[in-house]
Design a protein around this motif. Structure first.
Motif, PDB file in Angstrom:
ATOM      1  N   HIS A   1       0.841  -1.202   0.000  1.00 39.12           N
ATOM      2  CA  HIS A   1       0.000   0.000   0.000  1.00 39.12           C
ATOM      3  C   HIS A   1       0.874   1.248   0.000  1.00 39.12           C
ATOM      4  O   HIS A   1       1.817   1.356   0.796  1.00 39.12           O
ATOM      5  CB  HIS A   1      -0.914   0.038   1.229  1.00 39.12           C
ATOM      6  N   ASP A   2       0.558   2.199  -0.868  1.00 39.57           N
ATOM      7  CA  ASP A   2       1.147   3.523  -0.760  1.00 39.57           C
ATOM      8  C   ASP A   2       0.016   4.496  -0.427  1.00 39.57           C
ATOM      9  O   ASP A   2      -1.149   4.108  -0.345  1.00 39.57           O
ATOM     10  CB  ASP A   2       1.888   3.926  -2.040  1.00 39.57           C
ATOM     11  N   TYR A   3       0.372   5.772  -0.236  1.00 41.80           N
ATOM     12  CA  TYR A   3      -0.660   6.723   0.206  1.00 41.80           C
ATOM     13  C   TYR A   3      -0.294   8.134  -0.229  1.00 41.80           C
ATOM     14  O   TYR A   3       0.887   8.508  -0.247  1.00 41.80           O
ATOM     15  CB  TYR A   3      -0.807   6.670   1.726  1.00 41.80           C
ATOM     16  N   HIS A   4      -1.289   8.902  -0.588  1.00 40.49           N
ATOM     17  CA  HIS A   4      -1.116  10.302  -0.979  1.00 40.49           C
ATOM     18  C   HIS A   4      -1.816  11.189   0.037  1.00 40.49           C
ATOM     19  O   HIS A   4      -2.962  10.931   0.425  1.00 40.49           O
ATOM     20  CB  HIS A   4      -1.713  10.543  -2.369  1.00 40.49           C
ATOM     21  N   LEU A   5      -1.110  12.231   0.496  1.00 35.40           N
ATOM     22  CA  LEU A   5      -1.725  13.169   1.435  1.00 35.40           C
ATOM     23  C   LEU A   5      -1.261  14.583   1.140  1.00 35.40           C
ATOM     24  O   LEU A   5      -0.207  14.798   0.518  1.00 35.40           O
ATOM     25  CB  LEU A   5      -1.388  12.809   2.883  1.00 35.40           C
ATOM     26  N   THR A   6      -2.046  15.553   1.571  1.00 36.21           N
ATOM     27  CA  THR A   6      -1.714  16.970   1.426  1.00 36.21           C
ATOM     28  C   THR A   6      -1.573  17.567   2.808  1.00 36.21           C
ATOM     29  O   THR A   6      -2.492  17.479   3.643  1.00 36.21           O
ATOM     30  CB  THR A   6      -2.812  17.715   0.653  1.00 36.21           C
ATOM     31  N   LEU A   7      -0.408  18.171   3.085  1.00 36.33           N
ATOM     32  CA  LEU A   7      -0.148  18.758   4.387  1.00 36.33           C
ATOM     33  C   LEU A   7      -0.808  20.123   4.518  1.00 36.33           C
ATOM     34  O   LEU A   7      -1.352  20.673   3.548  1.00 36.33           O
ATOM     35  CB  LEU A   7       1.368  18.867   4.610  1.00 36.33           C
ATOM     36  N   ALA A   8      -0.730  20.693   5.709  1.00 43.23           N
ATOM     37  CA  ALA A   8      -1.433  21.937   5.997  1.00 43.23           C
ATOM     38  C   ALA A   8      -0.942  23.113   5.158  1.00 43.23           C
ATOM     39  O   ALA A   8      -1.694  24.071   4.918  1.00 43.23           O
ATOM     40  CB  ALA A   8      -1.298  22.275   7.481  1.00 43.23           C
ATOM     41  N   ASP A   9       0.305  23.085   4.660  1.00 47.39           N
ATOM     42  CA  ASP A   9       0.837  24.189   3.862  1.00 47.39           C
ATOM     43  C   ASP A   9       0.584  23.989   2.367  1.00 47.39           C
ATOM     44  O   ASP A   9       1.011  24.807   1.548  1.00 47.39           O
ATOM     45  CB  ASP A   9       2.330  24.349   4.114  1.00 47.39           C
ATOM     46  N   GLY A  10      -0.080  22.902   1.998  1.00 51.27           N
ATOM     47  CA  GLY A  10      -0.328  22.612   0.594  1.00 51.27           C
ATOM     48  C   GLY A  10       0.676  21.661  -0.029  1.00 51.27           C
ATOM     49  O   GLY A  10       0.537  21.289  -1.208  1.00 51.27           O
ATOM     50  N   THR A  11       1.706  21.261   0.703  1.00 52.89           N
ATOM     51  CA  THR A  11       2.692  20.298   0.201  1.00 52.89           C
ATOM     52  C   THR A  11       2.038  18.928   0.007  1.00 52.89           C
ATOM     53  O   THR A  11       1.326  18.436   0.891  1.00 52.89           O
ATOM     54  CB  THR A  11       3.875  20.174   1.176  1.00 52.89           C
ATOM     55  N   GLU A  12       2.301  18.330  -1.158  1.00 54.51           N
ATOM     56  CA  GLU A  12       1.771  16.989  -1.426  1.00 54.51           C
ATOM     57  C   GLU A  12       2.856  15.947  -1.178  1.00 54.51           C
ATOM     58  O   GLU A  12       4.019  16.141  -1.537  1.00 54.51           O
ATOM     59  CB  GLU A  12       1.277  16.885  -2.874  1.00 54.51           C
ATOM     60  N   VAL A  13       2.452  14.843  -0.562  1.00 53.26           N
ATOM     61  CA  VAL A  13       3.383  13.765  -0.239  1.00 53.26           C
ATOM     62  C   VAL A  13       2.793  12.441  -0.714  1.00 53.26           C
ATOM     63  O   VAL A  13       1.625  12.138  -0.449  1.00 53.26           O
ATOM     64  CB  VAL A  13       3.662  13.682   1.278  1.00 53.26           C
ATOM     65  N   TRP A  14       3.619  11.669  -1.440  1.00 53.11           N
ATOM     66  CA  TRP A  14       3.262  10.288  -1.808  1.00 53.11           C
ATOM     67  C   TRP A  14       4.143   9.382  -0.943  1.00 53.11           C
ATOM     68  O   TRP A  14       5.377   9.401  -1.074  1.00 53.11           O
ATOM     69  CB  TRP A  14       3.524  10.029  -3.286  1.00 53.11           C
ATOM     70  N   LEU A  15       3.522   8.607  -0.070  1.00 48.13           N
ATOM     71  CA  LEU A  15       4.247   7.749   0.860  1.00 48.13           C
ATOM     72  C   LEU A  15       4.222   6.318   0.338  1.00 48.13           C
ATOM     73  O   LEU A  15       3.152   5.744   0.117  1.00 48.13           O
ATOM     74  CB  LEU A  15       3.613   7.825   2.243  1.00 48.13           C
ATOM     75  N   ASN A  16       5.407   5.746   0.125  1.00 49.78           N
ATOM     76  CA  ASN A  16       5.516   4.391  -0.416  1.00 49.78           C
ATOM     77  C   ASN A  16       5.208   3.358   0.671  1.00 49.78           C
ATOM     78  O   ASN A  16       5.033   3.684   1.845  1.00 49.78           O
ATOM     79  CB  ASN A  16       6.916   4.168  -0.991  1.00 49.78           C
TER      80      ASN A  16
END
Length: 359
Positions: free
Chosen positions: A154-169
């Motif tokens: 499973h991977d996951y995509h999230l958006t942090l409070a400042d608008g930064t996008e992160v794709w977590l492997n």
């Protein structure tokens, strides 16, 4: 199946192809070696006590008696043959040269198949993307730390409070606040993640990397203002930062390296290096693909083991160095992925008891 059972099974299969010693044949060979050939002659004495008789062929005489010493030699030879055959039948031959085995132990139990978000309020399983609303100065509150953990497969995509996008492997953990303070934007990572950082010249974005939990070994920081980059840090002896666009500064072991686009900083066994790389294959995981370009079969199996939560065993060590170009979808079943690898005809790859076996 245990390693000992595998060895015994393989030994039995090998022994089926080898004939047992022919004891009768060995006996005949031994007796022949202790006799003079049938064409040899010797003198005989007249049965009436007369003068010495003529030469007679040995084949016409009774078989000579075998001495006690000869019998002991025969017994010793048979004992050696019997003992050797018994050892051959009951000993695992592979113990003489144990098969080199590359194994990855899963960090998460097989039952853990969900992405988990941990906070001060407890842990809960996540469904869908996480989108944190940016806070304004009038809405600012005290930050609360969160931890997002992904299991194998499973991977996951999230958006942090400042608008930064992160794709977590897969097999990764990201710690981050629900809001950022006024000084800096800082998160902590174990595993692999792709960052697309929102631009904010006044507040640098810092990724504190800990390849090994509760240990500073391999730890480093990546400082950016607005950029896209990939960090891979599953093991402290094999970590890397790959810059796609923008500029980053990597700080590790009292050393700083500023990267330009398409450069990769890496640390292998404590040695740092910077080189230019093709970033496309290194970032396709976030698009849903395994993309291996001129990678060894060992490197490929490492990633498959992480993703599918299985171990890997190489019965033929030479296969670890075979290089391949291989692309497949990450949402394929393991059986389908192994079938595609077998279609390349570089090795015999199978799955047995949650172990990928490469022959």
């Amino acid at each position: 199946m245990s390693a000992q059972e595998e060895w015994e099974l393989r030994s039995a299969l090998i022994r089926d192809k080898v004939d047992a010693p022919d004891v009768d044949k060995e006996w005949h060979n031994f007796l022949s070696s202790h006799r003079t050939s049938a064409t040899s002659y010797h003198r005989i004495t007249s049965p009436r006590g007369g003068r010495e008789g003529a030469l007679a062929p040995r084949s016409s005489l009774p078989a000579p008696r075998i001495s006690i010493k000869t019998w002991l030699s025969i017994a010793a030879m048979l004992a050696v043959l019997a003992g050797g055959w018994y050892w051959y039948q009951h000993s695992p031959l592979d113990n003489q040269h144990p098969t080199p085995r590359f194994t990855i132990d899963a960090q998460y139990p097989a039952s853990s198949t969900q992405v988990v978000l941990t906070s001060a309020d407890g842990a809960r399983q996540m469904e869908g993307d996480i989108n944190l609303q940016p806070s304004t100065s009038t809405q600012r509150k005290k930050a609360k730390m969160l931890a997002l953990t992904t299991p194998c497969g499973h991977d996951y995509h999230l958006t942090l409070a400042d608008g930064t996008e992160v794709w977590l492997n897969a097999e990764s953990r990201l710690e981050f606040p629900d809001v950022f303070d006024k000084s800096a934007r800082e998160v902590r990572l174990h595993g692999e993640a792709y960052f697309q950082v929102a631009k904010d010249a006044k507040h640098p974005f810092i990724v504190q990397v800990l390849p090994q939990e509760n240990s500073a070994e391999g730890a480093f920081r990546t400082r950016v203002l607005g950029t896209q980059f990939n960090i891979r840090a599953y093991h402290p002896k094999d970590i890397s930062v790959t810059l796609i666009e923008g500029k980053v500064c990597v700080e590790a072991a009292d050393d700083k390296q500023v990267l330009a686009p398409h450069q990769q900083w890496a640390m292998h066994n404590g040695m740092q290096s910077v080189k230019t790389v093709d970033t496309y294959p290194l970032t396709q995981w976030k698009e849903g693909f395994f993309y291996f370009d001129n990678q060894t079969l060992l490197q490929i199996m490492q990633q498959l083991a992480h993703w599918y939560n299985v171990n890997v065993a190489f019965d033929d060590p030479s296969k670890t160095k075979v290089r391949l170009h291989f692309v497949t979808e990450r949402n394929n079943s393991l059986a389908e992925t192994l079938r595609q690898l077998n279609d390349l005809h570089v090795a015999d790859i199978s799955l047995s008891h949650n172990v990928i076996v490469v022959k």
